[in-house]
Design a protein around this motif. Sequence first.
Motif, short mmCIF file in Angstrom:
data_model
loop_
_atom_site.label_atom_id
_atom_site.label_comp_id
_atom_site.label_asym_id
_atom_site.label_seq_id
_atom_site.Cartn_x
_atom_site.Cartn_y
_atom_site.Cartn_z
N MET A 194 -5.19 -9.74 13.23
CA MET A 194 -6.24 -10.75 13.42
C MET A 194 -7.59 -10.22 12.93
SD MET A 194 -5.12 -12.14 17.19
CE MET A 194 -6.64 -13.09 17.40
N PHE A 195 -7.83 -8.95 13.18
CA PHE A 195 -9.06 -8.30 12.72
C PHE A 195 -9.16 -8.37 11.19
CE2 PHE A 195 -10.85 -4.28 11.06
CZ PHE A 195 -12.15 -4.37 11.55
N TYR A 196 -8.05 -8.07 10.50
CA TYR A 196 -8.04 -8.14 9.04
C TYR A 196 -8.19 -9.58 8.53
CZ TYR A 196 -6.60 -3.23 8.67
OH TYR A 196 -6.55 -1.87 8.73
N LEU A 197 -7.51 -10.51 9.23
CA LEU A 197 -7.57 -11.91 8.81
C LEU A 197 -9.01 -12.44 8.84
CD1 LEU A 197 -4.41 -13.49 10.47
CD2 LEU A 197 -4.89 -13.34 8.03
N GLU A 198 -9.74 -12.06 9.87
CA GLU A 198 -11.12 -12.51 10.01
C GLU A 198 -12.00 -11.99 8.87
OE1 GLU A 198 -12.56 -14.65 12.10
OE2 GLU A 198 -10.54 -15.10 12.84
N GLN A 199 -11.52 -10.93 8.19
CA GLN A 199 -12.29 -10.35 7.08
C GLN A 199 -11.65 -10.67 5.73
OE1 GLN A 199 -13.97 -6.26 8.14
NE2 GLN A 199 -12.24 -6.41 9.54
N ASP A 200 -10.70 -11.64 5.76
CA ASP A 200 -10.02 -12.08 4.54
C ASP A 200 -9.25 -10.97 3.84
OD1 ASP A 200 -11.00 -14.59 4.98
OD2 ASP A 200 -12.70 -14.39 3.60
N GLU A 201 -8.79 -9.99 4.59
CA GLU A 201 -7.96 -8.92 4.02
C GLU A 201 -6.50 -9.30 4.25
OE1 GLU A 201 -9.36 -4.79 4.30
OE2 GLU A 201 -10.92 -5.54 5.65
N TRP A 202 -6.03 -10.25 3.45
CA TRP A 202 -4.72 -10.87 3.67
C TRP A 202 -3.57 -9.87 3.56
CZ3 TRP A 202 -6.73 -14.98 5.44
CH2 TRP A 202 -7.78 -15.62 4.81
N GLU A 203 -3.62 -9.00 2.56
CA GLU A 203 -2.49 -8.09 2.33
C GLU A 203 -2.31 -7.12 3.49
OE1 GLU A 203 -2.31 -6.16 -1.38
OE2 GLU A 203 -2.31 -8.00 -2.56
N LYS A 204 -3.43 -6.58 4.00
CA LYS A 204 -3.34 -5.66 5.13
C LYS A 204 -2.77 -6.37 6.36
CE LYS A 204 -7.03 -2.43 3.87
NZ LYS A 204 -8.34 -1.85 4.29
N ALA A 205 -3.24 -7.59 6.59
CA ALA A 205 -2.76 -8.35 7.74
C ALA A 205 -1.27 -8.66 7.60
CB ALA A 205 -3.55 -9.65 7.87
N ALA A 206 -0.87 -9.08 6.38
CA ALA A 206 0.54 -9.42 6.15
C ALA A 206 1.45 -8.22 6.34
CB ALA A 206 0.70 -9.99 4.74
N GLU A 207 1.02 -7.07 5.85
CA GLU A 207 1.85 -5.87 5.97
C GLU A 207 2.09 -5.51 7.44
OE1 GLU A 207 2.04 -1.21 4.47
OE2 GLU A 207 0.38 -2.49 3.86
N LEU A 208 1.05 -5.61 8.26
CA LEU A 208 1.20 -5.31 9.68
C LEU A 208 2.15 -6.27 10.37
CD1 LEU A 208 -2.41 -4.38 10.87
CD2 LEU A 208 -0.40 -2.90 10.92
N ILE A 209 2.00 -7.57 10.09
CA ILE A 209 2.85 -8.57 10.73
C ILE A 209 4.29 -8.44 10.24
CG2 ILE A 209 3.26 -11.03 11.05
CD1 ILE A 209 0.90 -9.86 12.63
N GLU A 210 4.46 -8.14 8.96
CA GLU A 210 5.83 -7.95 8.44
C GLU A 210 6.50 -6.74 9.09
OE1 GLU A 210 5.49 -7.83 4.19
OE2 GLU A 210 4.75 -9.89 4.07
N GLN A 211 5.74 -5.67 9.30
CA GLN A 211 6.27 -4.51 10.01
C GLN A 211 6.68 -4.90 11.42
OE1 GLN A 211 3.07 -1.68 9.83
NE2 GLN A 211 3.56 -0.99 7.76
N LYS A 212 5.86 -5.72 12.07
CA LYS A 212 6.13 -6.17 13.43
C LYS A 212 7.42 -7.00 13.48
CE LYS A 212 3.75 -8.55 17.24
NZ LYS A 212 4.60 -9.73 17.44
#
Length: 348
Positions: A194-212
């Motif tokens: 969520m922290f990354y999403l708020e900063q428009d860092e989509w790839e970092k956010a996606a990688e974390l959620i995919e790992q989850k």
Amino acid sequence: MKINEIIRKKRTEKGYTQEQMASFLGVSAPAVNKWEKAISYPDITLLPALARLLDTDLNTLLSFQEDLTREEVGTFMNVLVSVAETKGIDGAFQIALEKCREYPSCDFLLLNAALTLEGLLLTSQGSAEETHWLDIVEDLYVRASRSCDPEIGNQAKAMLISKHIGRKEFDTAEKLLEELPAAALFNKKQLTAMFYLEQDEWEKAAELIEQKVLSEISDILSSVYTLVEIAVKENQISAASQMTAIARQITELFGLWEGNIHIAELLLATAQKDADGCLDILEKMLPSLNKDWKPGYHPLYRHLSLKDTNIGQMIRCGIVNELTNPENHAYDFLRNHPDLKKLLSRYC
């Protein structure tokens, strides 16, 4: 670097000959030569003067390092695997224990050495030393379980709990279970995403959620395997069959590694002592273990780039070892089947 290498390196950087350095320190040139060849070491009273002469400090001179970084531990684990492949399991244990003696308070090293060595033991063909090695692995887990780092300590305790349960040492297992913390009230990966999403860092956010997603669905699949075993022990074969089908559906739906498909099926066929069924499953399962899993090909894991592992080879070796081990009576019904030797000969 070792002290002899540091002395030689620093001496040449300063432009001194061995004779000059010997003269400055009041020792003989052969003595300096022996230091640099690691035949002998400088007297402890000479160390301060030697460090000053070489423009360094005692910690550097003595190769003192408080702890290994996590990157250094990861690199060393790769070395362990390579040594096991070239020099065998004994060689891997030897260098692992040497490193643990060198850094006895590095809990991250202790835990990862135990995990890696145990994995290597699972893929080895077994030896007279195996029981001794398993004791050493468990001792490393015990040491890591006392870590001040909760992540390291709790992972080591979890490994010990499974061992105590396997040996029916339930009191000890229960005590360790009580020491493990309750589940966190929040999910760190979710919050970080969520922290990354708020900063428009989509790839970092996606990688974390995919790992989850991958981690949680793998846990669910593992739980289904356990439920299959429970249903079989309860003689609820219909329920076990249904859950075996569910395990296949989970694997296919979530794009997991193909080798997972057959694990629950093999558990069920083994429990039913269905020799023909086991052979049919093994015919499909063993070759599937050679197939690489590429997470990026599935839409759920587009941002994951997992490193290649030998997990398929490890599982295959483990299965073959169990099938050929006469002390494992779970497969007695299958061991004399005329087609089993033909099958295993292709993978031994």
